[in-house]
Design a protein around this motif. Structure first.
Motif, PDB file in Angstrom:
ATOM      1  N   LYS A  88       0.804  -1.267  -0.159  1.00 63.12           N
ATOM      2  CA  LYS A  88      -0.024   0.115   0.035  1.00 63.12           C
ATOM      3  C   LYS A  88       0.856   1.272   0.057  1.00 63.12           C
ATOM      4  O   LYS A  88       1.034   2.048   0.980  1.00 63.12           O
ATOM      5  N   ASN A  90       1.696   5.175  -0.833  1.00 61.12           N
ATOM      6  CA  ASN A  90       0.859   6.357  -0.930  1.00 61.12           C
ATOM      7  C   ASN A  90       0.668   6.717  -2.640  1.00 61.12           C
ATOM      8  O   ASN A  90       1.342   6.458  -3.230  1.00 61.12           O
ATOM      9  N   LEU A 173     -10.064   2.829  -2.258  1.00 61.14           N
ATOM     10  CA  LEU A 173      -8.995   3.040  -1.641  1.00 61.14           C
ATOM     11  C   LEU A 173      -9.094   3.401  -0.176  1.00 61.14           C
ATOM     12  O   LEU A 173      -8.452   2.732   0.705  1.00 61.14           O
ATOM     13  N   LYS A 174     -10.256   4.025   0.151  1.00 61.68           N
ATOM     14  CA  LYS A 174     -10.686   4.333   1.632  1.00 61.68           C
ATOM     15  C   LYS A 174     -10.763   2.928   2.308  1.00 61.68           C
ATOM     16  O   LYS A 174     -10.511   2.485   3.529  1.00 61.68           O
ATOM     17  N   TYR A 178      -6.625   3.367   2.946  1.00 69.98           N
ATOM     18  CA  TYR A 178      -6.114   4.640   2.652  1.00 69.98           C
ATOM     19  C   TYR A 178      -6.828   5.758   3.399  1.00 69.98           C
ATOM     20  O   TYR A 178      -7.963   5.877   3.471  1.00 69.98           O
ATOM     21  N   THR A 180      -7.944   9.451   2.699  1.00 74.01           N
ATOM     22  CA  THR A 180      -8.295   9.965   1.460  1.00 74.01           C
ATOM     23  C   THR A 180      -8.420  11.474   1.637  1.00 74.01           C
ATOM     24  O   THR A 180      -9.294  11.998   2.455  1.00 74.01           O
ATOM     25  N   GLU A 237      -0.737   5.480   8.320  1.00 77.84           N
ATOM     26  CA  GLU A 237      -1.681   5.027   7.167  1.00 77.84           C
ATOM     27  C   GLU A 237      -1.104   5.498   5.780  1.00 77.84           C
ATOM     28  O   GLU A 237      -0.769   6.772   5.681  1.00 77.84           O
ATOM     29  N   PRO A 238      -1.391   4.666   5.036  1.00 77.52           N
ATOM     30  CA  PRO A 238      -0.835   5.397   3.401  1.00 77.52           C
ATOM     31  C   PRO A 238      -2.037   6.372   2.824  1.00 77.52           C
ATOM     32  O   PRO A 238      -3.389   6.176   3.541  1.00 77.52           O
ATOM     33  N   PHE A 240      -4.293   8.799   0.090  1.00 81.32           N
ATOM     34  CA  PHE A 240      -4.510   9.037  -1.262  1.00 81.32           C
ATOM     35  C   PHE A 240      -4.835  10.578  -1.418  1.00 81.32           C
ATOM     36  O   PHE A 240      -5.640  11.149  -0.796  1.00 81.32           O
ATOM     37  N   THR A 295       5.657   5.980  -2.910  1.00 86.55           N
ATOM     38  CA  THR A 295       4.643   6.725  -3.562  1.00 86.55           C
ATOM     39  C   THR A 295       4.500   6.835  -4.905  1.00 86.55           C
ATOM     40  O   THR A 295       5.584   7.065  -5.731  1.00 86.55           O
TER      41      THR A 295
END
Length: 476
Positions: A88, A90, A173-174, A178, A180, A237-238, A240, A295
């Protein structure tokens, strides 16, 4: 608001008669929108159509010998080996509004409009022929985030809503863990427009701005300021992050530091250069924070701009290359810098990202994942690409196969066929007579696309929203 043939009788081939009938039916059925901009004199409309509604598959069969939407299957494209990025990374999405590809330096522009983007391109994959499904902002972004043509998700006009039943990239993604975030510089795509679906954090700086006039606002600094704040508080956390830069959109404002000439296209290039400077601030911060190793960065535009290429100005009035061809550059950790000649679509971005992350690609996606292996992208060959424009009473569809492109006006029943290898600027249309086998094949490909015209519905724009879009040239 939350965010479509014998024998010859009396000297006319039956095939042509049937074609005309089919086209006439289509013309009566297709959508109109109130969205629009300055029109090309070559694309004036007569007898505007006003039928709108839900989008489903058409019930009429495709022309003989053609299958519907013949495309490579998803199963043959998704990664069969190890997932390139299972941890995961970014994701940063940088969107530069209204930037035609040939006004970006790494795409051959002679003015130094994009030094930061060009530097970024040297470390990335440059897609030399990326296309938008539609030549206007909201339709293009709805396509990008849902990986479907705008018509497939009911987007024809700024008053249309992106229904919650359509899952966006941000929502996927959420769900995958991710955080967001978004900061956009056009109120028509901000909170409450449907484009915010799936975003945890929305920096709605437009709502806070005093006396904000979108068509004259200088907004790139604000977008990057918001982006920097978000980047500076990145946690474990990653993330977006979507940043949308609007300055190259008309009206073009002067930026003395980036001046190229007196007016018109020179001002347009100034706007691109100004936005490039502020995009550079984001790219610099990503590097300083040590995030390049984890990323994925995507830079693109949503559509281009016309400067009398076909007798008109701005966009959303035609389906010529100058308004559909856009820059697309993707960076991923460890990528081998390379350029890709095969055409791709902006609707390929979402499935490509999901494929790279090992996440499931929704079966309803029309966009195709661009295979990524060995640190390079390898798009599938032999695709058929489709485009459409139903706004401002237009009814235009187009198809590209190889280097051949057919543009069809379903109100004027007019076709234009181009060989993009020998005529990249679309100045010398080829014969569209019934004895031209290439034209017949291209027309069959166009009509093989599944489409049910929508029924009429009320426009949901408020008075203030209509006035704002009118100031931008989007509604009359």
């Amino acid at each position: 608001m939350k965010d479509s043939r014998g024998k010859v009788i009396a000297g006319i081939a039956p095939g042509r008669i049937v074609a005309i009938i089919l086209l006439a039916i289509a013309a009566l059925a297709f959508s109109t929108c109130t969205q629009g901009e300055k029109q090309s004199p070559n694309s004036s409309q007569t007898n505007p159509v006003s039928v709108r509604g839900d989008v489903n598959e058409e019930t009429t069969p495709p022309p003989s010998g053609e299958s519907r939407d013949a495309q490579p299957s998803l199963e043959t494209i998704v990664n069969k080996g190890p997932v390139p990025f299972p941890d995961k990374p970014n994701i940063l999405l940088l969107s530069l509004d209204t930037a035609r590809a040939d006004h970006v330096g790494c795409y051959g522009h002679t003015r130094n409009t994009t030094p930061n983007i060009d530097k970024f391109a040297k470390t990335s994959a440059v897609f030399e022929r990326a296309y938008s499904h539609a030549p206007w902002t909201y339709g293009s972004f709805a396509s990008l985030f849902t990986a479907r043509a705008p018509e497939r998700v009911g987007i024809f006009d700024w008053g249309d809503e992106l229904d919650e039943k359509f899952t966006t990239l941000a929502e996927i993604l959420k769900t995958a863990g991710y955080h967001t975030s978004m900061s956009v510089s056009m109120s028509g795509m901000n909170a409450g427009t449907g484009m915010d679906q799936g975003f945890d954090e929305i920096d709605n700086w437009i709502a806070k701005a005093k006396n904000y006039e979108e068509y004259t606002a200088i907004s790139s600094k604000n977008v990057s300021d918001a982006g920097l704040k978000i980047l500076d508080k990145v946690g474990k956390e990653p993330f977006f992050l979507w940043l949308h830069y609007y300055d190259p959109h008309e009206k073009y404002m002067n930026h003395d530091q980036f001046a190229f000439g007196p007016q018109g296209v020179y001002n347009y290039d100034e706007e691109i250069a100004f936005a490039d400077f502020h995009i550079g601030r984001i790219l610099d911060r990503i590097e300083k924070l040590g995030l390049l190793n984890n990323t994925i960065i995507i830079f693109h535009s949503d559509h281009g701009e016309e400067f009398d290429d076909h007798g008109g100005s701005m966009h959303s009035a035609t389906l010529y290359e100058e308004v559909l061809w856009v820059p697309l550059i993707i960076y991923a950790p460890g990528i081998t810098p390379h350029r890709i000649a095969q055409p791709v679509m902006l609707s390929d971005i979402a499935p490509t990202l999901l494929n790279m992350l090992g996440l499931q690609i929704p079966k309803e996606y029309e966009g195709l994942p661009i295979p990524y292996a060995g640190n390079k992208f390898t798009p599938v060959a032999g695709r058929t690409l489709y485009f459409e424009n139903y706004c401002n009473a237009h009814c235009q569809r187009a198809v590209r196969r190889g280097d051949m492109k057919l543009i069809h006006d379903c109100q004027k029943l007019h076709d234009e066929l181009f060989d993009l290898t020998n005529d990249p600027k679309e100045r010398k249309p080829l014969s569209v007579d019934e004895d031209n086998e290439v034209f017949l094949k291209m027309r069959a490909a166009l009509f093989s696309r599944r489409w049910t015209p929508p029924a009429r519905k009320e426009n949901t724009l408020s008075k203030s929203e209509k006035e704002n879009l009118k100031s931008l040239g989007y509604v009359h």
